[in-house]
Design a protein around this motif. Structure first.
Motif, PDB file in Angstrom:
ATOM      1  N   ALA A  18     107.274 -63.045 -59.764  1.00 19.39           N
ATOM      2  CA  ALA A  18     105.897 -63.242 -59.981  1.00 19.39           C
ATOM      3  C   ALA A  18     105.428 -61.909 -60.443  1.00 19.39           C
ATOM      4  N   HIS A  19     104.426 -61.913 -61.028  1.00 17.21           N
ATOM      5  CA  HIS A  19     103.906 -60.758 -61.936  1.00 17.21           C
ATOM      6  C   HIS A  19     102.423 -60.549 -61.439  1.00 17.21           C
ATOM      7  N   ALA A  20     101.753 -59.355 -60.971  1.00 19.88           N
ATOM      8  CA  ALA A  20     100.487 -59.118 -60.474  1.00 19.88           C
ATOM      9  C   ALA A  20     100.193 -58.057 -61.674  1.00 19.88           C
ATOM     10  N   PRO A  21      99.680 -58.462 -62.574  1.00 19.51           N
ATOM     11  CA  PRO A  21      99.388 -57.638 -63.744  1.00 19.51           C
ATOM     12  C   PRO A  21      98.336 -56.420 -63.657  1.00 19.51           C
ATOM     13  N   GLU A  22      98.438 -55.598 -64.641  1.00 20.24           N
ATOM     14  CA  GLU A  22      97.613 -54.568 -64.552  1.00 20.24           C
ATOM     15  C   GLU A  22      95.941 -54.969 -64.587  1.00 20.24           C
ATOM     16  N   GLY A  23      95.217 -54.269 -63.967  1.00 24.79           N
ATOM     17  CA  GLY A  23      93.780 -54.813 -64.194  1.00 24.79           C
ATOM     18  C   GLY A  23      93.584 -56.057 -63.232  1.00 24.79           C
ATOM     19  N   ARG A  24      94.424 -56.356 -62.632  1.00 27.36           N
ATOM     20  CA  ARG A  24      94.361 -57.822 -61.658  1.00 27.36           C
ATOM     21  C   ARG A  24      94.374 -58.985 -62.241  1.00 27.36           C
ATOM     22  N   ARG A  25      93.395 -59.085 -63.307  1.00 27.21           N
ATOM     23  CA  ARG A  25      93.493 -60.513 -63.812  1.00 27.21           C
ATOM     24  C   ARG A  25      93.318 -61.710 -63.033  1.00 27.21           C
ATOM     25  N   ILE A  26      92.464 -61.604 -62.100  1.00 32.14           N
ATOM     26  CA  ILE A  26      92.432 -62.732 -61.315  1.00 32.14           C
ATOM     27  C   ILE A  26      91.333 -63.766 -61.970  1.00 32.14           C
ATOM     28  N   PHE A  27      91.025 -64.757 -61.555  1.00 37.11           N
ATOM     29  CA  PHE A  27      90.092 -65.667 -62.107  1.00 37.11           C
ATOM     30  C   PHE A  27      88.774 -65.522 -61.716  1.00 37.11           C
ATOM     31  N   PRO A  28      87.716 -64.852 -62.235  1.00 39.99           N
ATOM     32  CA  PRO A  28      86.489 -64.427 -61.793  1.00 39.99           C
ATOM     33  C   PRO A  28      85.752 -65.290 -61.422  1.00 39.99           C
ATOM     34  N   ARG A  29      85.881 -66.623 -61.930  1.00 43.17           N
ATOM     35  CA  ARG A  29      84.673 -67.504 -61.442  1.00 43.17           C
ATOM     36  C   ARG A  29      85.032 -68.470 -60.470  1.00 43.17           C
ATOM     37  N   MET A  30      86.354 -68.331 -60.110  1.00 46.36           N
ATOM     38  CA  MET A  30      87.093 -69.237 -59.260  1.00 46.36           C
ATOM     39  C   MET A  30      86.936 -68.627 -57.863  1.00 46.36           C
ATOM     40  N   SER A  31      86.860 -69.576 -56.894  1.00 46.15           N
ATOM     41  CA  SER A  31      86.834 -68.791 -55.569  1.00 46.15           C
ATOM     42  C   SER A  31      88.169 -68.180 -55.129  1.00 46.15           C
ATOM     43  N   VAL A  32      88.189 -67.259 -54.128  1.00 42.80           N
ATOM     44  CA  VAL A  32      89.632 -66.733 -53.434  1.00 42.80           C
ATOM     45  C   VAL A  32      90.339 -67.925 -53.259  1.00 42.80           C
TER      46      VAL A  32
END
Ligand SMILES: Nc1ncnc2c1ncn2[C@@H]1O[C@H](COP(=O)(O)OP(=O)(O)OP(=O)(O)O)[C@@H](O)[C@H]1O
Ligand SMILES: [Mg+2]
Length: 236
Positions: free
Chosen positions: A79-93
């Motif tokens: 699994a890769h947690a990329p630089e700058g986090r790249r979470i899905f901003p419009r989705m909930s936690v």
């Protein structure tokens, strides 16, 4: 667990990795430090197959993954947690965490979710909040939590401390240690925060201009004069 031999990666004609050899032993925390533009993120992305290495060989638990497409590599426990986090901003936690679990069996989703919430209690409190409205530290926790939802045996972390306050940095590094010690996940950590990363790591590598120039135990590198002057100036 992970073995890289003679890795060369290009962006068009630009050679970003120029013959990288590196080992990550199972159960360890291994760190790669280096300045901006050294090629650290490129190395993590190359392990994940995009961009693919033009030359060299990458073995994951003995299997040659150098030419596999990214989705095939990720299926193999990485699994890769990329630089700058790249979470899905419009989705909930919660939705972000569900996305992390998309490649695994649904039967252990609840148990995995509880494990992530135990590591990061704030994520449980913020379950229904949109990812993009979390603080920087919370977003980093979410990025790591999302990566853990795929049940990796090897976790790749790209600068998890970037832009975070000292107290939050300490919290993130404590959790990385806990993930490694208690959940037996092997960690390959890329950092510019050399002091914290080398203190945490069993083994470290230094990258300069797409090449490994030094390696040793975290303790050895912390004491190394070259490392001290280039990456630890001003104490930390
Ligand atoms: N998509 C791209 N196209 C062209 N060149 C790129 C691309 N991505 C990175 N590079 C170049 O490759 C080199 C290595 O970049 P990389 O992002 O791997 O460095 P880094 O060590 O992660 O730096 P930082 O600490 O700033 O994140 C840099 O010279 C960069 O400009
Ligand atoms: Mg980078």
């Amino acid at each position: 667990m992970l073995s890289l031999t003679g890795i060369h990666t290009f962006y068009g004609h630009v050679e970003a990795l120029r013959g990288v050899d590196l080992q990550v032993e199972p159960g360890r925390i291994v760190t790669l430090i280096g300045a901006n533009g050294a090629g650290k993120s490129t190395l993590l992305m190359t392990i994940c197959g995009s961009p693919a290495a033009r030359r060299g060989r990458i073995l994951l638990e003995g299997e040659d993954i150098t030419r596999l497409p990214t989705f095939e590599i990720m299926r193999r426990g990485l699994a890769h947690a990329p630089e700058g986090r790249r979470i899905f901003p419009r989705m909930s936690v919660l939705e972000n965490l569900q996305m992390g679990a998309i490649t695994t069996d649904a039967s252990h989703f609840n148990a995995d979710l509880e494990r992530v919430f135990a590591l990061f209690p704030i994520l449980q409190k913020r379950q229904s909040q949109r990812g993009g409205t979390l603080s920087g530290g919370e977003q980093q926790m979410l990025a790591i939590g999302r990566a853990l939802m795929s049940r990796p045996r090897l976790l790749l972390l790209d600068e998890p401390s970037l832009g975070l306050a000292p107290l939050v940095v300490k919290q993130i590094f404590d959790v990385i240690r806990e993930i490694n010690e208690q959940q037996k996940v092997t960690v390959f950590l890329v950092e510019q925060n050399a002091y914290h990363a080398l203190r945490l790591a069993h083994h470290g590598y230094v990258m300069v201009n797409g090449k490994i120039t030094l390696s040793g135990t975290g303790r050895e590198l912390l004491a190394n004069a070259e490392v001290r002057s280039a990456y630890l100036e001003g104490g930390h």
